[in-house]
Design an enzyme around this catalytic site. Structure first.
Site, PDB file in Angstrom:
ATOM      1  N   ASP A  20      48.360  32.636  28.052  1.00 47.11           N
ATOM      2  CA  ASP A  20      49.211  33.062  27.858  1.00 47.11           C
ATOM      3  C   ASP A  20      50.506  32.228  27.294  1.00 47.11           C
ATOM      4  OD1 ASP A  20      49.621  35.436  29.309  1.00 47.11           O
ATOM      5  OD2 ASP A  20      49.402  35.296  31.353  1.00 47.11           O
ATOM      6  N   GLN A  37      47.455  37.318  36.286  1.00 46.97           N
ATOM      7  CA  GLN A  37      48.493  38.294  35.991  1.00 46.97           C
ATOM      8  C   GLN A  37      50.024  38.501  37.138  1.00 46.97           C
ATOM      9  OE1 GLN A  37      47.390  40.970  33.431  1.00 46.97           O
ATOM     10  NE2 GLN A  37      49.524  41.878  34.036  1.00 46.97           N
ATOM     11  N   LYS A  72      42.662  43.574  29.233  1.00 44.53           N
ATOM     12  CA  LYS A  72      42.539  42.188  28.815  1.00 44.53           C
ATOM     13  C   LYS A  72      40.800  42.239  29.575  1.00 44.53           C
ATOM     14  CE  LYS A  72      46.906  40.700  30.135  1.00 44.53           C
ATOM     15  NZ  LYS A  72      47.396  40.119  31.269  1.00 44.53           N
TER      16      LYS A  72
END
Ligand code: NDP
Length: 283
Positions: free
Chosen positions: A118, A95, A51
């Site tokens: 997200d 995460q 990422k």
């Protein structure tokens, strides 16, 4: 046809790189994505590296915030609060999974919905199901993009999604429904799964069981999207689809690795740009 997520991702990232330079000129700053990782889970570390690499490639601002495994929930929430209130931060990603002593639900809900790249915040999930403007979750968004880029017709087709998780199965089904597919969601209690799947023009497997989708699950010519990420005993990365067996039957298929995975990260970049634009234009 093999749907090459790596190639599609690369061309989308190349286009975003150019777009980000233009945004920097227009708005005087670049989109900024902050990624938080707690602890040392090797798989999480590897995802986060990907990422950050994509963030740098696309020319965003932002960086990784590393917190130790024994970091308290309060410390993590305070860090999120700080980023929520930072006007120069557009996207915040924590995460997952988190260490057991930290509530993932609390953390997801603590991220400001407008910075939730997200698409996991309850407000974004509710907005998705209400057909309101929202941040779409990255993997489902990437799957629709892959189908579009491969020229797979969605409207009027029968789609079967195996898996009903909140982050993959259910939102993929909703996005396919929004594109006017007729959608069946299958799961661990579905009877005669192979027969259900053989009805599908578009079959999405999001289960987490190596090679469970064999040729007998696939209607000849169907588009098969393999979301699964599994490790074999010898450490090889495989999907939920028995790729070699299904390849000759399917009309189009995504490989693992190199299919849905790269698209998930690319859609994270897309979401960061969208969050940036929403924020800049709502000022
Ligand atoms: P979950 O474990 O949350 O959900 C798995 C789903 O599969 C459940 O709905 C479950 O049914 C169903 N299932 C389990 N066993 C069977 C079976 N024998 N037959 C039919 N259905 C079954 O997983 P996720 O949705 O989070 O992830 C799914 C896979 O996708 C994983 O391999 C994960 O690593 C991968 N993944 C990949 C991403 C990418 O970027 N490529 C991103 C996110 C996930 P039930 O609800 O009845 O229990």
């Amino acid at each position: 046809m093999i749907i090459d997520g790596k190639v599609i991702s690369q061309s989308l990232k190349d286009a975003m790189k150019i777009e980000v330079d233009a945004l920097a000129e227009q708005y005087g700053r670049r989109p900024c994505l902050m990624v938080i990782i707690v602890g040392n889970n090797p798989a999480s570390r590897s995802y986060v590296r990907g990422k950050i690499k994509a963030t740098e490639y696309c020319g965003f601002d932002g960086h990784l915030v590393e917190l130790p495994e024994d970091c308290s929930e309060a410390t993590l929430l305070a860090e999120i609060d700080k980023l929520n209130n930072d006007p120069l931060v557009d996207g915040i990603l924590v995460q997952l999974p988190l260490p057991k002593h930290i509530s993932e639900d609390k953390v997801i809900a603590a991220i400001s919905a407008e910075k939730d790249v997200d698409g996991f915040h309850p407000e974004n999930v509710a907005r998705l199901w209400l057909n309101q403007h929202c941040i779409l979750p990255c993997t489902p968004k990437g799957i629709i993009e892959l189908l579009d880029q491969a020229g797979v017709e969605i409207a009027g087709k029968k789609a079967v999604v195996i898996g009903r998780s909140n982050i993959v199965g259910k939102p993929v089904a909703k996005l396919l429904l929004d594109r006017n597919a007729t959608v069946t969601i299958a799961h661990s209690r579905t009877k005669d799964l192979a027969a259900v799947c053989r009805e599908a023009d578009i079959l999405v497997a999001a289960v987490g069981r190596a090679k469970m989708v064999t040729a007998e699950y696939v209607k000849p010519g169907a588009a098969v999207i393999d979301v699964g990420i599994n490790r074999t005993e010898d450490g090889k990365l495989v999907g939920d689809v028995d790729y070699e067996a299904v390849l000759p039957v399917a009309g189009a298929i995504t490989p693992v690795p190199g299919g849905v995975g790269p698209m998930t990260i690319t859609m994270l970049m897309r979401n960061t740009i969208e969050c940036f634009l929403n924020r800049m234009n709502n000022k």
